[in-house]
Design a protein around this motif. Structure first.
Motif, short mmCIF file in Angstrom:
data_model
loop_
_atom_site.label_atom_id
_atom_site.label_comp_id
_atom_site.label_asym_id
_atom_site.label_seq_id
_atom_site.Cartn_x
_atom_site.Cartn_y
_atom_site.Cartn_z
N MET A 1 0.90 -1.21 0.11
CA MET A 1 0.00 -0.11 -0.19
C MET A 1 0.71 1.20 -0.05
N ILE A 2 2.00 1.32 0.98
CA ILE A 2 2.83 2.27 0.96
C ILE A 2 4.01 2.00 0.65
N ILE A 3 4.91 2.50 -0.33
CA ILE A 3 6.30 2.36 -0.67
C ILE A 3 7.02 3.50 -0.67
N VAL A 4 8.27 3.67 0.07
CA VAL A 4 9.10 4.93 0.10
C VAL A 4 10.54 4.45 -0.45
N ARG A 5 10.94 5.12 -0.99
CA ARG A 5 12.36 5.18 -1.73
C ARG A 5 13.15 6.40 -1.46
N ASN A 6 14.31 6.11 -0.63
CA ASN A 6 15.24 7.09 -0.37
C ASN A 6 14.51 8.34 0.01
N LEU A 7 13.69 8.55 0.89
CA LEU A 7 13.24 9.99 1.35
C LEU A 7 14.07 10.42 2.15
N THR A 8 14.50 11.67 1.59
CA THR A 8 15.49 12.49 2.30
C THR A 8 15.08 13.97 2.80
N LYS A 9 15.43 14.34 3.89
CA LYS A 9 14.90 15.88 4.02
C LYS A 9 16.14 16.56 4.56
N THR A 10 16.34 17.91 4.24
CA THR A 10 17.46 18.65 4.59
C THR A 10 17.07 20.12 4.83
N PHE A 11 17.42 20.53 5.82
CA PHE A 11 16.91 21.78 5.97
C PHE A 11 17.86 22.90 5.22
N PRO A 12 17.18 23.69 4.36
CA PRO A 12 18.15 24.52 3.58
C PRO A 12 18.81 25.45 4.19
N ALA A 13 18.42 26.03 5.33
CA ALA A 13 19.18 26.99 6.02
C ALA A 13 20.59 26.78 6.68
N THR A 14 20.36 25.38 7.15
CA THR A 14 21.74 24.98 7.71
C THR A 14 22.18 23.88 7.04
N GLY A 15 21.59 23.29 6.10
CA GLY A 15 22.11 22.11 5.39
C GLY A 15 22.02 20.79 6.26
N GLN A 16 21.35 20.90 7.41
CA GLN A 16 21.46 19.71 8.31
C GLN A 16 20.42 18.66 7.64
N GLU A 17 20.81 17.48 7.50
CA GLU A 17 19.95 16.21 7.01
C GLU A 17 19.22 15.60 7.97
N VAL A 18 18.08 15.92 8.20
CA VAL A 18 17.15 15.28 9.22
C VAL A 18 16.78 13.74 9.01
N LEU A 19 16.51 13.53 7.56
CA LEU A 19 16.12 12.07 7.16
C LEU A 19 17.05 11.90 5.97
N SER A 20 17.62 10.84 5.89
CA SER A 20 18.87 10.38 5.31
C SER A 20 18.09 9.07 4.27
N ARG A 21 17.75 9.16 3.23
CA ARG A 21 17.77 7.72 2.38
C ARG A 21 16.65 7.02 3.07
N VAL A 22 15.49 7.28 3.56
CA VAL A 22 14.76 6.25 4.26
C VAL A 22 13.92 5.45 3.09
N SER A 23 14.02 4.20 3.32
CA SER A 23 13.23 3.23 2.26
C SER A 23 12.42 2.24 2.97
N PHE A 24 11.16 1.78 2.71
CA PHE A 24 10.32 0.87 3.39
C PHE A 24 9.32 0.45 2.43
N GLN A 25 8.47 -0.55 2.89
CA GLN A 25 7.16 -0.74 2.29
C GLN A 25 6.26 -1.15 3.63
N VAL A 26 4.74 -0.70 3.56
CA VAL A 26 3.96 -1.01 4.47
C VAL A 26 2.72 -1.45 3.80
N ASP A 27 2.34 -2.66 4.23
CA ASP A 27 1.00 -3.53 3.52
C ASP A 27 -0.31 -3.15 4.44
#
Length: 241
Positions: A1-27
């Protein structure tokens, strides 16, 4: 039902990577417990998945739809088909559990004017019964315990037809019995209604007991993704070190 591939979030102001290439599947029908120390990105991940926050890169597929490619309007429509449970549910303290749930099923103006059919009343009561609150249906929200308020929020989500529920620490601050009741309700709903629940938990023992899948997040990385069971010491170290 849910597939996530390499989800990444970086704060532009600081360049801090809060989420790094998160991948999973949920049924469908899964209850996923998200574990991790404070500041590891758990709430950020939940808010990204519920479309309350954007992410920097990665693919997000729900029910064969690529969320990444949807317009803002379509994302808004999709978001309305899900539910997000806060740590402290937003209920009207002066209204009963029944009246707090009613607008999820009946347009607010009809609920306000009392233009509710018998079938609609019965449906609302049925959903309160699903979460074990039939006896408290006519109790004002201000008199309900924290666990009961959270279960009212669950009933509202189900009555809206939510197929995915994102829960941010839904049992935080509750006594052990109330916490177990909320998690039992969520687990039963997953099994019977085929709803997906992704919830942040602090208590490892609750995750081991009630989750069908356990995720461990450390420094923005998904370091553990296993079926629900007792965690090994190595897995705990990966999550909480």
């Amino acid at each position: 039902m849910i597939i996530v591939r390499n989800l990444t979030k970086t704060f532009p102001a600081t360049g801090q990577e809060v989420l790094s290439r998160v991948s999973f599947q949920v049924d469908e029908g899964e209850l996923v417990a998200l574990l991790g120390s404070s500041g590891t990105g758990k709430t950020t991940l939940l808010r990204c998945l519920s479309l309350k926050e954007s992410w920097t890169s990665g693919q997000y597929i729900y029910d064969s739809k690529d969320i990444t490619q949807l317009s803002l309007l379509d994302k808004w429509k999709q978001q309305r088909q899900w539910a997000y449970l806060e740590e402290k549910p937003s209920l009207n303290p002066n209204q009963t559990a029944y009246k707090n749930v009613l607008p999820s099923y009946v347009p607010w103006w009809r609920a306000m004017l009392g233009m509710v059919s018998t079938d609609e009343r019965i449906t609302v009561m049925d959903y309160l019964e699903k979460v074990g609150l039939l006896d408290q249906a006519l109790e004002k929200a201000e008199k309900l315990s924290g666990g009961e308020k959270q279960r009212v929020a669950v009933a509202k989500a189900l009555l809206r037809g939510a197929k995915v529920i994102f829960a941010d620490e839904p049992v935080s601050g509750l006594d052990p019995e109330s916490a177990e009741n909320v998690l039992k309700d969520l687990r039963e709903i997953c099994v019977k209604e085929k709803v997906v629940v992704i919830c942040i938990l602090h208590q490892v023992e609750f995750a081991e007991k009630y989750a069908s899948r356990i995720w461990g997040l450390n420094a923005g990385r998904l370091v553990v993704d296993i079926p629900g069971r007792r965690l090994t010491q190595r897995e705990k170290d990966l999550i909480f070190s």
